[in-house]
Motif scaffolding. Structure first.
Motif, PDB file in Angstrom:
ATOM      1  N   GLY A   1       1.467  12.193  -1.975  1.00 47.89           N
ATOM      2  CA  GLY A   1       1.723  10.967  -1.228  1.00 47.89           C
ATOM      3  C   GLY A   1       3.141  10.478  -1.426  1.00 47.89           C
TER       4      GLY A   1
ATOM      5  N   ALA B   1       4.352   6.960  -2.984  1.00 49.36           N
ATOM      6  CA  ALA B   1       4.626   6.295  -4.262  1.00 49.36           C
ATOM      7  C   ALA B   1       3.439   5.412  -4.594  1.00 49.36           C
ATOM      8  CB  ALA B   1       5.897   5.445  -4.151  1.00 49.36           C
ATOM      9  N   PRO B   2       3.263   5.075  -5.873  1.00 50.00           N
ATOM     10  CA  PRO B   2       2.162   4.185  -6.229  1.00 50.00           C
ATOM     11  C   PRO B   2       2.322   2.819  -5.557  1.00 50.00           C
ATOM     12  CG  PRO B   2       3.173   5.173  -8.194  1.00 50.00           C
ATOM     13  CD  PRO B   2       4.058   5.505  -7.034  1.00 50.00           C
TER      14      PRO B   2
ATOM     15  N   GLU C   1      -2.333   1.206  -7.921  1.00 50.76           N
ATOM     16  CA  GLU C   1      -2.001   2.413  -8.682  1.00 50.76           C
ATOM     17  C   GLU C   1      -1.133   2.060  -9.884  1.00 50.76           C
ATOM     18  OE1 GLU C   1      -1.644   2.165  -5.303  1.00 50.76           O
ATOM     19  OE2 GLU C   1      -3.411   3.373  -4.764  1.00 50.76           O
TER      20      GLU C   1
ATOM     21  N   PRO D   1      -3.386   7.669  -9.158  1.00 55.40           N
ATOM     22  CA  PRO D   1      -2.952   7.729  -7.759  1.00 55.40           C
ATOM     23  C   PRO D   1      -4.075   7.377  -6.779  1.00 55.40           C
ATOM     24  CG  PRO D   1      -3.473   9.931  -8.519  1.00 55.40           C
ATOM     25  CD  PRO D   1      -3.664   9.013  -9.703  1.00 55.40           C
TER      26      PRO D   1
ATOM     27  N   ALA E   1      -5.916   2.797   0.671  1.00 49.93           N
ATOM     28  CA  ALA E   1      -5.530   4.117   1.203  1.00 49.93           C
ATOM     29  C   ALA E   1      -6.273   5.225   0.442  1.00 49.93           C
ATOM     30  CB  ALA E   1      -4.016   4.315   1.087  1.00 49.93           C
TER      31      ALA E   1
HETATM   32  N1  URA Z   1       0.042   5.405  -1.289  1.00 48.40           N
HETATM   33  C1  URA Z   1       0.648   6.483  -1.803  1.00 48.40           C
HETATM   34  O1  URA Z   1       1.459   7.115  -1.159  1.00 48.40           O
HETATM   35  N2  URA Z   1       0.324   6.848  -3.023  1.00 48.40           N
HETATM   36  C2  URA Z   1      -0.577   6.217  -3.755  1.00 48.40           C
HETATM   37  O2  URA Z   1      -0.833   6.655  -4.877  1.00 48.40           O
HETATM   38  C3  URA Z   1      -1.214   5.103  -3.186  1.00 48.40           C
HETATM   39  C4  URA Z   1      -0.891   4.700  -1.956  1.00 48.40           C
END
Ligand code: URA
Length: 212
Positions: free
Chosen positions: A50, A52-53, A57, A63, A68
């Protein structure tokens, strides 16, 4: 290709996770609560990357545990996959403040972590979720044009997908993502077959029977 045992892979991934948790390579360490290295078995055949947290998260250090993530779980289930069987991580391991887009220097600082995770897990299929992870392997491409279409690099297939958060609130995109995910088992089978044929090609030919 790595020749580590399953135990060695688990240990190497755990070491990387510990290093990520105390990483100071970019400014995001100043504002994060917990870094999010990623999770899943070291022998996962498929890896999801993905962006980013987000807030959830960052709080939990895991993650895709917010909205989402719930949708990602649904998508995995619809493809006959379970979270426990796949490796899930992000291109950037610490939360950008206010969930802003990760900056190029943050992505560059984090890239070696992801490279090491990929080398150890050596997955057959890598699914990029959203434009930031897509850009690593499909530079200059548009997700609307290439979503769901695998690209072969060596024995591995990279599959760019819409980010679950983008699809969450748009019914048309939701249908598209579900349709793209439904083809993942086929791509996994194709990638495994590719790997087997490469391994067979590497094997020495069977010994000739001696004539005398
Ligand atoms: N969106 C992301 O791209 N990563 C995550 O860990 C959570 C939401």
């Amino acid at each position: 290709m790595t020749t580590m045992t399953a135990e060695e892979k688990e240990a190497a991934l755990a070491r990387i996770a510990e290093e990520i948790k105390v990483c100071l390579r970019c400014e995001l360490h100043k504002t994060r609560t917990k870094a999010v290295p990623g999770e899943g078995p070291a022998d996962a055949r498929i890896m999801f990357i993905g962006e980013a947290p987000g807030w959830n998260e960052d709080q939990q250090g895991r993650p895709f545990v917010g909205a989402a993530g719930k949708f990602l779980d649904e998508l995995l289930a619809s493809a006959g996959l379970h979270r426990g069987d796949v490796f899930i991580t992000n291109i950037v391991k610490s939360r950008p403040p206010g969930n802003r887009d990760p900056l190029p220097d943050e992505i560059a600082a984090c890239e070696p972590w992801l490279a090491r995770q990929i080398e150890i897990i050596d997955p057959d299929v890598i699914v990029t979720l959203g434009r930031f992870s897509m850009a690593q392997w499909f530079p200059g491409e548009r997700i609307s044009k290439i979503h769901g279409q695998p690209k072969r690099v060596g024995h591995r297939l990279f599959v760019p997908m819409y980010h679950p958060a983008a699809a969450l609130h748009q019914q048309a995109l939701k249908t598209t993502v579900l349709d793209d995910f439904s083809r993942l088992p086929k791509y996994l089978a194709e990638a495994e077959a590719l790997k087997r044929s490469e391994e067979a090609a590497d094997e020495p030919p069977p010994q000739q029977m001696g004539m005398f």
